[in-house]
Design an enzyme around this catalytic site. Sequence first.
Site, PDB file in Angstrom:
ATOM      1  N   SER A   1      89.612  20.682  37.043  1.00 52.67           N
ATOM      2  CA  SER A   1      90.379  19.579  36.964  1.00 52.67           C
ATOM      3  C   SER A   1      90.274  18.817  35.668  1.00 52.67           C
ATOM      4  O   SER A   1      91.102  17.929  35.311  1.00 52.67           O
ATOM      5  CB  SER A   1      90.023  18.542  38.037  1.00 52.67           C
ATOM      6  OG  SER A   1      90.828  19.116  39.215  1.00 52.67           O
TER       7      SER A   1
ATOM      8  N   LYS B   1      93.681  18.337  33.766  1.00 51.54           N
ATOM      9  CA  LYS B   1      94.180  17.075  33.725  1.00 51.54           C
ATOM     10  C   LYS B   1      94.381  16.094  32.489  1.00 51.54           C
ATOM     11  O   LYS B   1      95.167  15.352  32.259  1.00 51.54           O
ATOM     12  CB  LYS B   1      94.031  16.249  35.052  1.00 51.54           C
ATOM     13  CG  LYS B   1      94.273  16.903  36.241  1.00 51.54           C
ATOM     14  CD  LYS B   1      93.664  16.023  37.608  1.00 51.54           C
ATOM     15  CE  LYS B   1      94.044  16.715  38.882  1.00 51.54           C
ATOM     16  NZ  LYS B   1      93.378  17.891  39.206  1.00 51.54           N
TER      17      LYS B   1
ATOM     18  N   SER C   1      91.382  12.792  41.040  1.00 56.99           N
ATOM     19  CA  SER C   1      91.863  14.295  40.535  1.00 56.99           C
ATOM     20  C   SER C   1      92.943  14.743  41.519  1.00 56.99           C
ATOM     21  O   SER C   1      92.713  15.709  42.148  1.00 56.99           O
ATOM     22  CB  SER C   1      90.340  15.141  40.785  1.00 56.99           C
ATOM     23  OG  SER C   1      90.476  15.982  40.024  1.00 56.99           O
TER      24      SER C   1
END
Length: 441
Positions: free
Chosen positions: A112, A115, A280
Amino acid sequence: MSKSRMWWASIAGAAVVVIGVISAGTYVQVQYSGLQYGEPYRLPAGSGQQLVVPAAAPGSEATSDPDLPEALDALAAQHAGALARFGGHVTDVSTGETVWDHSADQALRPASSTKVLTAAAAILSLGPDDRIETQVVAGAEPGTVVIRAAGDVGLTKESIADLAEQLGGSGQEIDRVLVDTSAWLGETLLPGWDAADIDAGFIAPMEPAMLYGARLGATTGDVPRSHTPAKDVAAALAQAVGASSSGTARADDAPADAQVLARTSSDTLVQRLHTMMLHSDNIMAEAIGREIATSRGKAPTAEGATAATLEILSQHGFDTSGVSIHDNSGLSPENRITPKLLDAIIARAATERELRDLLGALPVAGGEGTLQNRYVKAAGRGFVRAKTGTLTETSALVGTVTGENNHIYTFAFMSNGAEITGQRAGVDALASALREAGAED
């Protein structure tokens, strides 16, 4: 597959206080409204006292902690078994120096922390105040209205109620509500994603209209998600206006120049990025990715979104060589990003206003979001702000911290090929070492 999971600590602390006051609500205001306060403390003029020591500004002439690289090397060696294949990069933005480079050019599985790329590209291409408008238009058939889904995956019951109220004043008799999902193209579940993650609460079929990110029975958290998110929006609006049926629109169900009967807007991009980074949120990341694609004239698909993301970053001077992403959330195990690129983005955000909103979206260690339960007894608690990344045998941590020497550091730590608990302990120790930089023995 497991879940992928101000400015500085003084501001983070202030945020905690504000949250506490708001949570107490009206009770606190009433209970303590009659209290009388004395005069506030005033610092005597010319006393030379300094109550707050500011972090060293970028470009300052102060030197960084000379022992820091050696300390980071020692920690990396200490945790080598737990970190397995590891890369790290640290910048002292107060001086502009690269403090530490540990295989930072190798592209690793980022989970993640992907991102961070999505957030930066979105700010650079869309701007912080960008919103998504969802319209409801008159259908080709009498009694039919069509929701033109445009990518707002954060619709709420209030959004639906507002649309219903507008439709009630339109003079239209409504018997059927349809939703047009043609704003997005391509597969709704991408290669490398696990369909089991829908019921696990980590993703949903990517359709351009969702209520609360397609969550079922809750408005936040990793709860099971709907397999038919856009249809759920149409059904909710149908119920609100008393229509007898709902479903998915065909191409001829509403003309291109159909009358707009109602509209609602999403949160600003900054607000959506905060949602995405703090918890997230994979669905929000993918939705923002498709918005990035559209802004660049690319197909509103995962391929268009990832290509546009890297294109934007490259055009703004970031080195994307060796980087390959297949989604904007980090759920894909095929993504590869270098620690050097991740740190460069955070360092830019710490030194230039254009990307500054990215920093405010990062969770505070030991305080909120994906870092709420980490750093319980570590030096980085309350000082580290970072985006996490977690997949099977993958852990990443990318963010910023103010050292005890009042220097501002940015960092990217990524580990592949080992057990997650040990990986987290290693990257958290490295980030805490940055907080301890310059501390007296």
